[in-house]
Design an enzyme around this catalytic site. Sequence first.
Site, PDB file in Angstrom:
ATOM      1  CE1 TYR A   1      14.349  31.799   3.440  1.00 55.32           C
ATOM      2  CE2 TYR A   1      14.610  29.441   3.083  1.00 55.32           C
ATOM      3  CZ  TYR A   1      14.332  30.710   2.604  1.00 55.32           C
ATOM      4  OH  TYR A   1      14.031  30.879   1.286  1.00 55.32           O
TER       5      TYR A   1
ATOM      6  CE  LYS B   1      -0.347  -0.091   5.006  1.00 53.80           C
ATOM      7  NZ  LYS B   1      -1.067  -0.683   6.124  1.00 53.80           N
TER       8      LYS B   1
ATOM      9  CB  CYS C   1      15.513  25.647   2.098  1.00 54.00           C
ATOM     10  SG  CYS C   1      16.902  26.258   3.024  1.00 54.00           S
ATOM     11  CG  MET C   2      10.413  24.282  -1.684  1.00 49.62           C
ATOM     12  SD  MET C   2       9.567  25.490  -2.696  1.00 49.62           S
ATOM     13  CE  MET C   2       8.560  26.342  -1.499  1.00 49.62           C
ATOM     14  CG  ASP C   3      13.644  24.021  -4.076  1.00 50.99           C
ATOM     15  OD1 ASP C   3      12.781  23.136  -4.157  1.00 50.99           O
ATOM     16  OD2 ASP C   3      13.435  25.217  -4.301  1.00 50.99           O
TER      17      ASP C   3
ATOM     18  NE  ARG D   1      -7.750   1.241  10.994  1.00 54.34           N
ATOM     19  CZ  ARG D   1      -6.509   1.053  10.566  1.00 54.34           C
ATOM     20  NH1 ARG D   1      -5.627   2.036  10.628  1.00 54.34           N
ATOM     21  NH2 ARG D   1      -6.121  -0.106  10.091  1.00 54.34           N
TER      22      ARG D   1
ATOM     23  CG  HIS E   1      -4.493  -4.196  11.380  1.00 59.75           C
ATOM     24  ND1 HIS E   1      -3.298  -4.801  11.052  1.00 59.75           N
ATOM     25  CD2 HIS E   1      -4.271  -2.858  11.256  1.00 59.75           C
ATOM     26  CE1 HIS E   1      -2.400  -3.869  10.733  1.00 59.75           C
ATOM     27  NE2 HIS E   1      -2.963  -2.686  10.853  1.00 59.75           N
TER      28      HIS E   1
ATOM     29  NE  ARG F   1      -2.986  -8.000   7.608  1.00 61.36           N
ATOM     30  CZ  ARG F   1      -3.718  -8.300   8.688  1.00 61.36           C
ATOM     31  NH1 ARG F   1      -4.440  -9.410   8.722  1.00 61.36           N
ATOM     32  NH2 ARG F   1      -3.727  -7.477   9.718  1.00 61.36           N
TER      33      ARG F   1
HETATM   34  C1  LIG Z   1      -0.266  -1.751   6.639  1.00 64.68           C
HETATM   35  C2  LIG Z   1      -0.893  -3.001   7.061  1.00 64.68           C
HETATM   36  C3  LIG Z   1      -0.099  -4.135   7.307  1.00 64.68           C
HETATM   37  C4  LIG Z   1       1.400  -4.122   7.257  1.00 64.68           C
HETATM   38  O1  LIG Z   1       1.910  -3.450   8.378  1.00 64.68           O
HETATM   39  P1  LIG Z   1       3.470  -3.436   8.696  1.00 64.68           P
HETATM   40  O2  LIG Z   1       3.556  -2.902  10.060  1.00 64.68           O
HETATM   41  O3  LIG Z   1       4.081  -2.539   7.671  1.00 64.68           O
HETATM   42  O4  LIG Z   1       3.963  -4.827   8.557  1.00 64.68           O
HETATM   43  C5  LIG Z   1      -0.756  -5.315   7.621  1.00 64.68           C
HETATM   44  N1  LIG Z   1      -2.101  -5.362   7.706  1.00 64.68           N
HETATM   45  C6  LIG Z   1      -2.888  -4.288   7.484  1.00 64.68           C
HETATM   46  C7  LIG Z   1      -4.363  -4.427   7.596  1.00 64.68           C
HETATM   47  C8  LIG Z   1      -2.309  -3.075   7.167  1.00 64.68           C
HETATM   48  O5  LIG Z   1      -3.088  -2.015   6.960  1.00 64.68           O
END
Ligand SMILES: *Cc1c(COP(=O)(O)O)cnc(C)c1O
Length: 376
Positions: free
Chosen positions: A270, A44, A317-319, A142, A171, A227
């Site tokens: 700055y 993601k 700075c920005m750049d 959530r 999760h 995951r």
């Molecule tokens: C982002 C995410 C993960 C991975 O998390 P890490 O801490 O990067 O391993 C696993 N499951 C879900 C639902 C997530 O949103």
Amino acid sequence: MSLRSTHADVNLTALQANYRAITSFLTSERSAAGTAPGVIAVVKANAYGHGAERVGLALQEAGAAVLACADIEEAVALRKAGVTIQVLVFGALSVSDLGGVFEYDLTPTISTPAAGRAMAAEAVSRLRPVLYHLKIDTGMNRLGFRHDNLRRTLPGLLSSPRLELDAVYTHFATADDLDHPLFDEQRRRFDQVLAELESMGVRPRIVHAANSAALLRDSRVWYDMVRPGLLLYGVVPAPLATTVTLEPVMTIRSRIVAAKGIRRGESVGYGARFVADEPRTIAVVPAGYADGLDLRLAGRAAALVGGRRVPIVGSVCMDMMTLDVTGLAVNPGDEVVIIGGQGAASITVREVASAIGTIPYELLCRIGSRIERVYE
Ligand SMILES: *Cc1c(COP(=O)(O)O)cnc(C)c1O
């Protein structure tokens, strides 16, 4: 076209090696007791800033069976890049997205009864079945069906025409906090959910729960799949440690464009935040907050020049940013490493995140689109 001095090298060989290191760790730990869990590789947020398309393809090539991303748009980008393995979408689907599930053969997460109804309606009108993952909320509060209310909320979903439950997951909210009681509480609640589903005659093919931190800390939450996200990119979530050999995947490089001496009492940048207490040599680097590099790096973090750590001083700075390279022989064109290794020295994502009071995830995700990713 020439490459800007400031760019990110993304080492896909290291990424693939990390993927394999994680799978062999899972296999070796499980060699006694049955089969090792599979891996859902999390890509993601543009693969944590590394570039989802190349990362997704590299993980597919390394043997990953499933990728996961946040929303339909990210999943479609993976498909368009040529990803053919299963793609799981974690996030809530909005009604306007649903077509993408069918057009791009994606695996949705159903995390509310309303989402189940919308998905079922779409599946019925298209005369197509949908395999989905059911998300259970065990304490994050959530997304997900509440763990303690399933007998009321699930039957509608389970009897939806054309929807097929393939997997159940949850999760963890505190997997990276070894002292917090919620982790074990969530684990126990999830096990109760699995028993309850069993008693309702529901047998998902796959159960999964563990992100990187959970995977490292407790093999009881490995279930059928894990995951990992952060670990794939070679970063271990603090405060955890691991014996798994992981290599950082991203190196942020730039070059010195100018170096100059300043006198005692003179300031840099700055706000005149850095004042020389003695004659100093300052090097200017063409990388700034427009590249996603945090303002707080100045005065807190370092960069590598000639294999040595030098402090980032003045203001980002920005750049541009400025380094105190006093005592080093530097020339315009010399390489600067902002994150990564140079010679024997290295600056890790975890270290920089902690120096500026954030987490590795945010640091990686913020690396700007102006920083070209160069794949090696
Ligand atoms: C982002 C995410 C993960 C991975 O998390 P890490 O801490 O990067 O391993 C696993 N499951 C879900 C639902 C997530 O949103």
